[in-house]
Structure formats: C-alpha cells, structure tokens
Enzyme design. Structure first.
Site, PDB file in Angstrom:
ATOM      1  N   SER A 227     -29.465   0.936  -8.901  1.00  0.00           N
ATOM      2  CA  SER A 227     -29.747  -0.394  -9.459  1.00  0.00           C
ATOM      3  C   SER A 227     -31.167  -0.849  -9.142  1.00  0.00           C
ATOM      4  O   SER A 227     -31.792  -1.524  -9.960  1.00  0.00           O
ATOM      5  CB  SER A 227     -28.745  -1.412  -8.912  1.00  0.00           C
ATOM      6  OG  SER A 227     -27.443  -0.992  -9.223  1.00  0.00           O
TER       7      SER A 227
ATOM      8  N   THR B 193     -38.281   4.334   7.651  1.00  0.00           N
ATOM      9  CA  THR B 193     -39.439   3.835   6.909  1.00  0.00           C
ATOM     10  C   THR B 193     -39.317   4.269   5.450  1.00  0.00           C
ATOM     11  O   THR B 193     -38.993   5.427   5.175  1.00  0.00           O
ATOM     12  CB  THR B 193     -40.737   4.367   7.541  1.00  0.00           C
ATOM     13  OG1 THR B 193     -40.834   3.837   8.869  1.00  0.00           O
ATOM     14  CG2 THR B 193     -41.955   3.949   6.744  1.00  0.00           C
ATOM     15  N   LEU B 194     -39.549   3.345   4.545  1.00  0.00           N
ATOM     16  CA  LEU B 194     -39.408   3.602   3.106  1.00  0.00           C
ATOM     17  C   LEU B 194     -40.787   3.713   2.465  1.00  0.00           C
ATOM     18  O   LEU B 194     -41.672   2.899   2.762  1.00  0.00           O
ATOM     19  CB  LEU B 194     -38.633   2.457   2.447  1.00  0.00           C
ATOM     20  CG  LEU B 194     -37.302   2.088   3.110  1.00  0.00           C
ATOM     21  CD1 LEU B 194     -36.712   0.838   2.448  1.00  0.00           C
ATOM     22  CD2 LEU B 194     -36.333   3.256   3.026  1.00  0.00           C
ATOM     23  N   GLU B 195     -40.956   4.695   1.599  1.00  0.00           N
ATOM     24  CA  GLU B 195     -42.217   4.878   0.863  1.00  0.00           C
ATOM     25  C   GLU B 195     -42.055   4.143  -0.462  1.00  0.00           C
ATOM     26  O   GLU B 195     -41.333   4.601  -1.333  1.00  0.00           O
ATOM     27  CB  GLU B 195     -42.464   6.362   0.599  1.00  0.00           C
ATOM     28  CG  GLU B 195     -42.363   7.250   1.826  1.00  0.00           C
ATOM     29  CD  GLU B 195     -42.009   8.700   1.459  1.00  0.00           C
ATOM     30  OE1 GLU B 195     -42.090   9.077   0.273  1.00  0.00           O
ATOM     31  OE2 GLU B 195     -41.646   9.440   2.366  1.00  0.00           O
TER      32      GLU B 195
HETATM   33  O1  LIG Z   1     -38.343   8.701   4.305  1.00  0.00           O
HETATM   34  C1  LIG Z   1     -38.098   8.903   5.507  1.00  0.00           C
HETATM   35  C2  LIG Z   1     -37.750  10.166   5.988  1.00  0.00           C
HETATM   36  C3  LIG Z   1     -37.461  10.335   7.341  1.00  0.00           C
HETATM   37  N1  LIG Z   1     -37.521   9.269   8.176  1.00  0.00           N
HETATM   38  C4  LIG Z   1     -37.200   9.404   9.609  1.00  0.00           C
HETATM   39  C5  LIG Z   1     -36.029  10.347   9.874  1.00  0.00           C
HETATM   40  C6  LIG Z   1     -36.684  11.600  10.313  1.00  0.00           C
HETATM   41  O2  LIG Z   1     -35.862  12.345  11.183  1.00  0.00           O
HETATM   42  C7  LIG Z   1     -37.924  11.068  11.030  1.00  0.00           C
HETATM   43  C8  LIG Z   1     -39.058  12.046  11.121  1.00  0.00           C
HETATM   44  O3  LIG Z   1     -39.336  12.552   9.852  1.00  0.00           O
HETATM   45  P1  LIG Z   1     -40.122  13.930   9.734  1.00  0.00           P
HETATM   46  O4  LIG Z   1     -39.557  14.924  10.696  1.00  0.00           O
HETATM   47  O5  LIG Z   1     -40.211  14.290   8.295  1.00  0.00           O
HETATM   48  O6  LIG Z   1     -41.574  13.510  10.282  1.00  0.00           O
HETATM   49  P2  LIG Z   1     -42.828  14.425  10.582  1.00  0.00           P
HETATM   50  O7  LIG Z   1     -43.984  13.862   9.864  1.00  0.00           O
HETATM   51  O8  LIG Z   1     -42.485  15.866  10.351  1.00  0.00           O
HETATM   52  O9  LIG Z   1     -43.092  14.148  12.118  1.00  0.00           O
HETATM   53  P3  LIG Z   1     -42.301  14.773  13.364  1.00  0.00           P
HETATM   54  O10 LIG Z   1     -42.534  16.253  13.309  1.00  0.00           O
HETATM   55  O11 LIG Z   1     -42.898  14.145  14.556  1.00  0.00           O
HETATM   56  O12 LIG Z   1     -40.879  14.413  13.138  1.00  0.00           O
HETATM   57  O13 LIG Z   1     -38.328   9.923  10.269  1.00  0.00           O
HETATM   58  C9  LIG Z   1     -37.892   8.023   7.713  1.00  0.00           C
HETATM   59  O14 LIG Z   1     -37.950   7.045   8.462  1.00  0.00           O
HETATM   60  N2  LIG Z   1     -38.172   7.870   6.389  1.00  0.00           N
END
Ligand SMILES: O=c1ccn([C@H]2C[C@H](O)[C@@H](COP(=O)(O)OP(=O)(O)OP(=O)(O)O)O2)c(=O)[nH]1
Length: 175
Positions: free
Chosen positions: A96, A120-122
């Site tokens: 929606s 966190t939302l993109e």
């Molecule tokens: O849209 C999203 C996707 C994931 N997360 C949360 C859940 C996820 O477990 C965490 C870390 O995401 P990710 O592992 O993709 O981050 P990274 O950039 O790889 O950093 P790191 O390796 O420190 O986790 O953030 C969000 O808040 N928003």
C-alpha cells in the site's frame, strides 16, 4: 523456510524473536508490519565520499508528518527494534505504501541473526508524498536457517534509531 504469522507470534512469546513494541494486531500471514519512526536523516553533501563519515541532517517529524521530495534520498527508521538470534530476517515495503510511490528499501534487505535493533530504511519517493510517524510502512519476514546461527556483531550493533552509513569505518583497500 519463511515463518507464518502464528509462528512469529509463538516465537515472540517464547522470547526467540524480539519485536519491541509488539502488537499482535500487526501480525500478517508471513510477516510483521512495522511503523515509521519520527526521525529522518538526509545527506547534505554534494558529493559523498565512501571513505569519509557522512554528516547527515537529522529531521524530527511531528504529528503533521513530513513531505518527502523526489530526487532526494532519505533514511528513515522503524519504530520497533526487531530481530532474532535464531532467525534471519528480510525487510520489504507494504504494497500500500509502495503503490503510492514510496520506496523504503533498495538493495540491503537482509537482517542477520543476532541483529536486534531498529532498522534503517532507504527511502525515496516518486512524487511529493507526506509521510507520518507511526504509519505502518513495511514488513519484516523471518527465515529459519540451515546451519548453526552466529550472532551479528557488526558496525550497526547497538543502534537505537536510523543510522547513516558507517562504510567509512571499514578498512580501506590499499592501492
Ligand atoms: O535495509 C536494512 C538492511 C539491514 N539492516 C540491519 C540488519 C542487518 O543485520 C544490519 C547490518 O546490515 P549489513 O550486514 O548489510 O551491513 P554492512 O554494511 O555489511 O555492515 P556490517 O558488516 O558491519 O554488518 O543492519 C537495516 O537496518 N536496514
């Protein structure tokens, strides 16, 4: 396998899934419907350098909400802290909201087991849209894993709200 709504309820009651605050009314057949928090972040730099910490502007929405503008990129947050040491999770928009031209996720939908905090939302919009804190904007699905769970211990551990990218904390690849 994806968890059904009743299984999310049972696992939340058993303390194996964390959703805070939790309202059984927001359970869906295969997901939990989460709400938009009142904090919005917006990058102001003309050019973002991946190896420098960004300096986002922090905006606080009141009950009147906020108009998101197309051509801008925002970070929103979920009101709920969500996650599980026992399940992986994936984040989606509500149909929606999505069919109004509100996008809340582009390319990082995976939540690791052990990552329990507000997500966190993109966010982007197709045309100016007024959004409101507390509106149900997306859904989180939980997935059983094959193999032993390992707890998430990354750059976003301990988040309490929407968080700007911490990519600059990664070790820079040498020339
Ligand atoms: O849209 C999203 C996707 C994931 N997360 C949360 C859940 C996820 O477990 C965490 C870390 O995401 P990710 O592992 O993709 O981050 P990274 O950039 O790889 O950093 P790191 O390796 O420190 O986790 O953030 C969000 O808040 N928003």
């Amino acid at each position: 396998m994806i968890l059904s709504g009743p299984e999310i309820l049972a696992e939340t009651r058993a303390g194996r899934i964390h959703i805070d605050d939790f309202d059984p009314e927001r359970l869906e057949p295969n997901s939990y419907g989460f709400r938009l928090a009142d904090d919005i972040l917006r990058y102001e730099q003309d050019v973002i350098d991946c190896f420098e910490a960004p300096t986002p502007e922090h905006l606080k929405m009141g009950p009147e909400g906020m108009v998101l503008e197309p051509g801008r990129f925002y970070l929103g947050g979920t009101m709920e802290a969500m996650g599980s040491p026992h399940y992986a999770a994936t984040l989606y928009a509500c149909r929606s909201a999505s069919t109004l031209g509100i996008w809340i996720q582009f390319s990082a939908p995976l939540g690791h087991s052990g990552a329990v905090f507000p997500w966190t939302l993109e966010m982007k919009v197709a045309h100016p849209v007024r959004v409101y804190p507390g509106m149900v904007i997306g859904k989180l699905a939980f997935w059983s894993m094959q193999g032993d769970p390992t707890g998430y211990d990354g750059k976003y551990t301990g988040s309490t709200s929407a968080v700007a990218s911490r990519l600059s904390l990664d070790v820079r690849v040498p020339d």
